[in-house]
Design an enzyme around this catalytic site. Structure first.
Site, mmCIF file in Angstrom:
data_model
loop_
_atom_site.group_PDB
_atom_site.id
_atom_site.type_symbol
_atom_site.label_atom_id
_atom_site.label_comp_id
_atom_site.label_asym_id
_atom_site.label_seq_id
_atom_site.Cartn_x
_atom_site.Cartn_y
_atom_site.Cartn_z
ATOM 1 N N GLU A 89 14.921 -23.130 -54.887
ATOM 2 C CA GLU A 89 15.955 -22.143 -54.497
ATOM 3 C C GLU A 89 17.344 -22.637 -54.910
ATOM 4 O OE1 GLU A 89 15.461 -20.413 -50.549
ATOM 5 O OE2 GLU A 89 17.575 -19.855 -50.537
ATOM 6 N N LYS A 267 14.429 -20.355 -40.936
ATOM 7 C CA LYS A 267 14.148 -20.512 -42.371
ATOM 8 C C LYS A 267 15.301 -21.271 -43.018
ATOM 9 C CE LYS A 267 13.832 -19.320 -46.894
ATOM 10 N NZ LYS A 267 14.820 -19.541 -47.958
ATOM 11 N N ASP A 283 3.533 -33.676 -45.671
ATOM 12 C CA ASP A 283 2.825 -32.426 -45.388
ATOM 13 C C ASP A 283 3.812 -31.455 -44.735
ATOM 14 O OD1 ASP A 283 1.269 -30.396 -44.373
ATOM 15 O OD2 ASP A 283 -0.288 -31.707 -43.566
ATOM 16 N N HIS A 380 25.859 -17.434 -53.261
ATOM 17 C CA HIS A 380 24.467 -17.447 -53.709
ATOM 18 C C HIS A 380 24.361 -16.841 -55.105
ATOM 19 C CE1 HIS A 380 20.183 -17.725 -52.824
ATOM 20 N NE2 HIS A 380 20.069 -16.604 -53.526
HETATM 21 C C1 MEV Z 1 18.453 -18.181 -47.172
HETATM 22 O O1 MEV Z 1 17.534 -18.974 -47.896
HETATM 23 C C2 MEV Z 1 18.694 -18.761 -45.789
HETATM 24 C C3 MEV Z 1 19.599 -17.914 -44.881
HETATM 25 O O2 MEV Z 1 19.080 -16.597 -44.775
HETATM 26 C C4 MEV Z 1 19.610 -18.589 -43.531
HETATM 27 C C5 MEV Z 1 20.290 -17.801 -42.436
HETATM 28 O O3 MEV Z 1 20.357 -16.550 -42.490
HETATM 29 O O4 MEV Z 1 20.724 -18.450 -41.459
HETATM 30 C C6 MEV Z 1 20.980 -17.803 -45.441
#
Ligand code: MEV
Length: 433
Positions: A89, A267, A283, A380
């Site tokens: 990513e 995430k 792992d 991003h």
């Molecule tokens: C993207 O990989 C991760 C985010 O969505 C985390 C978040 O929203 O806190 C930017």
């Protein structure tokens, strides 16, 4: 490079992401004392020889390369370090490094600790003829069970680890067919992740347990909800715009109230953790499962980090299971994974878990800081422009111009995508300079 020992880290990192690859490797080699052969491994030469891969899994038909970068500007528990992250990513390493730099420049502090050392093995007795008898027998023979368990892992005991405790739990069966009994075998695996060790112990105890209780043992397997081995990280920063800090705290409240947000919040934390686990041959599925289960232990899925602002200081905390290993598994056999530990200057599982916790928390801070202020699209997509340019089919010579034009289009139009990149590439081809 040895300008001033105090500044050496910052000096090394100056313009790091803009340097040519060779220079970046050179600086890494100086900081981590890597030799030319190790730099070759990082280039992908014998990074994972097929002959070694053959020992890891069945049906090997190749190896799968990923980019590995280093997260920069981290100072964890007072120590400067570079953190290897293997990930596809685009924005992860850029974002976490920028956030670590921002913390560093604003006197933010990152501290970590581990709570507990034990992993859990579960032994299930699914149906019971006489639960009272079984429980009484297990209690009476607990010392014998512990001794037998430790005999099954003599090497671990010699290294100072071993089985510390056996607990008995009764659970109601969901099908209404009474109770089941579950033994928890608590094991200090030292620097191993411990899955193979604990599974062997649990299966090894099965005959003795069946003998003692006159009951049939069902499953024997570790639990990934490793709440006896927690990694904790804390970030504290005073030098922050109140609105930003309030926005970050509100992001926590959002995630606490809403599992839809908590999933994305977590995430973002795992964006910081998984790439280190991959780089060190750990792992990551086990860690993911453990973190998700831990955050849902109240019955409601929750964020794994929390941020609080008291009007003066923003404080963030991460507490979760992080059962990782630096011995056993593939870590010591995988040439790149071994190097990843060397880059961080660590050898123990505890050090690795603490670094993962810290990076996860800082990654989360970076995401929330952007979301609470400018949004994440700008940063991003700026980084994603290079991917789009490649996907659009630009040649090496067309790439720089297409990237530049895409950045302009992003600033002007606030969005870019693959079809826009292809369109711009066609325009470039029609109007070569
Ligand atoms: C993207 O990989 C991760 C985010 O969505 C985390 C978040 O929203 O806190 C930017």
């Amino acid at each position: 490079m040895d300008k001033n020992p105090l500044d050496r880290f910052e000096f090394l990192l100056e313009n790091f992401h803009r340097l040519p690859f060779e220079e970046r490797q050179d600086r890494l080699a100086q900081w981590c004392d890597l030799d030319p052969q190790e730099l070759q491994i990082l280039r992908g030469v014998n990074a994972l020889p097929v002959e070694t891969a053959e020992h890891f899994i069945e049906n090997v038909v190749g190896v799968f390369p990923l980019p590995m970068g280093v997260a920069t500007y981290f100072n964890i528990d007072g120590r400067d370090l570079l953190i290897p992250m293997a990930v596809e990513e685009t924005s992860i390493i850029a974002a976490v490094s920028a956030t670590a730099k921002w913390l560093r420049r604003n006197e933010g502090k990152i501290t970590t600790e581990c709570r507990g050392r034990v992993i859990i093995g579960q032994i299930q007795i699914p149906r019971l003829n006489n639960i009272d008898y079984a429980l009484a027998q297990l209690e009476e023979n607990k010392l014998e069970l512990l001794a037998e368990a430790n005999q099954l892992v003599p090497g671990l005991v010699a290294r100072g680890g071993g089985i510390r405790e056996i607990e008995f739990r009764t659970l109601d069966r969901e099908d209404g067919m009474g109770k089941m009994l579950v033994l928890h075998v608590l094991c200090d695996p030292c620097d191993a992740m411990g899955a193979n060790l604990i599974n062997q112990v649990c299966e090894g105890l099965k005959p003795l347990i069946e003998d003692i209780t006159n009951e049939r043992v069902g499953l024997c397997i570790l639990s990934n909800l490793v709440d006896g081995r927690l990694a904790c990280a804390k970030v504290e920063i005073e030098n922050i715009e109140p609105e930003t800090a309030i926005g970050i705290e509100e992001a926590t409240q959002f995630a606490k109230s809403d599992p839809y947000r908590a999933a994305t919040h977590n995430k973002g934390v795992l964006n910081g953790i998984d790439p280190i686990l991959i780089a060190t041959g750990n792992d990551w599925r086990a860690v993911e499962a453990g973190i998700h289960a831990y955050t849902a232990r109240s019955g409601k899925y929750q964020p794994v980090t929390t941020w609080k602002y008291d009007g003066k200081k923003l404080v963030g905390e991460f507490v979760a299971p992080l059962a990782v290993g630096t011995v056993g598994g593939v870590t010591m056999l995988h040439p790149t994974a071994r190097l990843a530990l060397k880059i961080m200057g660590i050898s123990t599982a505890e050090e690795l878990a603490r670094i993962c916790a810290a990076v996860g928390l800082v990654q989360n801070l970076g995401a929330l800081k952007a979301l609470a202020t400018v949004g994440i699209v700008k940063g991003h997509m700026r980084l994603h422009a290079a991917n789009l340019a490649l996907q659009a089919g630009a040649s090496e010579t067309e790439l720089p111009r297409l990237k530049e034009e895409l950045s302009r289009a992003l600033a002007r139009e606030k969005r870019i995508n693959l079809s826009r990149a292809k369109q711009i590439l066609e325009e470039i081809r029609l109007n070569p300079v």
